[in-house]
Design an enzyme around this catalytic site. Structure first.
Site, PDB file in Angstrom:
ATOM      1  N   GLY A  14     -47.519 -11.212 -50.527  1.00  0.00           N
ATOM      2  CA  GLY A  14     -46.284 -10.591 -51.017  1.00  0.00           C
ATOM      3  C   GLY A  14     -45.091 -10.749 -50.094  1.00  0.00           C
ATOM      4  N   HIS A  72     -42.059  -8.730 -40.224  1.00  0.00           N
ATOM      5  CA  HIS A  72     -41.370  -7.444 -40.326  1.00  0.00           C
ATOM      6  C   HIS A  72     -42.319  -6.382 -40.833  1.00  0.00           C
ATOM      7  CE1 HIS A  72     -40.791  -9.614 -44.135  1.00  0.00           C
ATOM      8  NE2 HIS A  72     -40.860  -8.431 -44.725  1.00  0.00           N
TER       9      HIS A  72
HETATM   10  P1  5GP Z   1     -41.031  -8.870 -47.824  1.00  0.00           P
HETATM   11  O1  5GP Z   1     -41.220  -8.964 -49.301  1.00  0.00           O
HETATM   12  O2  5GP Z   1     -40.831 -10.220 -47.182  1.00  0.00           O
HETATM   13  O3  5GP Z   1     -42.094  -8.049 -47.143  1.00  0.00           O
HETATM   14  O4  5GP Z   1     -39.728  -8.015 -47.616  1.00  0.00           O
HETATM   15  C1  5GP Z   1     -38.465  -8.522 -47.329  1.00  0.00           C
HETATM   16  C2  5GP Z   1     -37.511  -7.358 -47.390  1.00  0.00           C
HETATM   17  O5  5GP Z   1     -36.293  -7.764 -46.823  1.00  0.00           O
HETATM   18  C3  5GP Z   1     -37.207  -6.887 -48.828  1.00  0.00           C
HETATM   19  O6  5GP Z   1     -37.558  -5.512 -48.950  1.00  0.00           O
HETATM   20  C4  5GP Z   1     -35.707  -7.120 -48.972  1.00  0.00           C
HETATM   21  O7  5GP Z   1     -35.039  -6.087 -49.679  1.00  0.00           O
HETATM   22  C5  5GP Z   1     -35.233  -7.181 -47.526  1.00  0.00           C
HETATM   23  N1  5GP Z   1     -34.085  -8.055 -47.327  1.00  0.00           N
HETATM   24  C6  5GP Z   1     -33.963  -9.345 -47.775  1.00  0.00           C
HETATM   25  N2  5GP Z   1     -32.765  -9.842 -47.392  1.00  0.00           N
HETATM   26  C7  5GP Z   1     -32.142  -8.870 -46.699  1.00  0.00           C
HETATM   27  C8  5GP Z   1     -30.852  -8.800 -46.051  1.00  0.00           C
HETATM   28  O8  5GP Z   1     -30.061  -9.743 -46.025  1.00  0.00           O
HETATM   29  N3  5GP Z   1     -30.550  -7.623 -45.429  1.00  0.00           N
HETATM   30  C9  5GP Z   1     -31.413  -6.559 -45.421  1.00  0.00           C
HETATM   31  N4  5GP Z   1     -31.003  -5.445 -44.780  1.00  0.00           N
HETATM   32  N5  5GP Z   1     -32.619  -6.598 -46.020  1.00  0.00           N
HETATM   33  C10 5GP Z   1     -32.976  -7.738 -46.656  1.00  0.00           C
END
Ligand code: 5GP
Ligand code: ZN
Length: 120
Positions: A100, A107
């Protein structure tokens, strides 16, 4: 693995090239609010160094990951999560496409606050 990836959005956030709402910063770690929060409190804790996911971790990252995991509960309270056990927080770390993960810079999501949440 290079310290920074010029195409990575989280490396750009660390460098201040993309704006973010900062929660915490030190020499090795950066934390900022998620742009699409699932919960009343939803922020991300990341290493400043570009590590794509937990799949790339080795023994040299034990201290860094230990710091991220012990920092998260403190920041959760500071950001408004209610105390354990009635309150609490959720930690999610997605790894790889089937895990996912959308942004390939390691992160940890920290989510909390009163239910219901949008997701999670
Ligand atoms: P993943 O699905 O990779 O675990 O989560 C990535 C997270 O990064 C998502 O919850 C998304 O909302 C957040 N995200 C993506 N791009 C940005 C951005 O440019 N700024 C911030 N603050 N969050 C981001
Ligand atoms: Zn990166």
């Amino acid at each position: 693995m290079s310290a920074h990836d010029p195409h990575c959005i989280f490396c750009k956030i660390v460098a201040g090239q993309i704006p973010s709402r900062k929660v915490y910063e030190d020499d090795d770690i950066f934390a900022f609010h998620d742009i699409h929060p699932w919960a009343p409190v939803h922020f991300l804790v990341i290493p400043k160094q570009h590590i794509p996911s937990m799949a790339q971790l080795g023994p040299e990252h034990e201290r860094l990951m230990g710091r991220i995991m012990t920092l998260a509960p403190r920041l959760a309270l500071e950001q408004g999560c209610n105390p354990y056990p009635e309150g609490g927080f959720r930690i999610v770390c997605n790894n790889g496409t089937e895990g996912g993960q959308e942004v390939h810079h390691l992160h940890v999501h920290v989510m909390g606050g009163p239910r219901p949440w949008l997701r999670g």
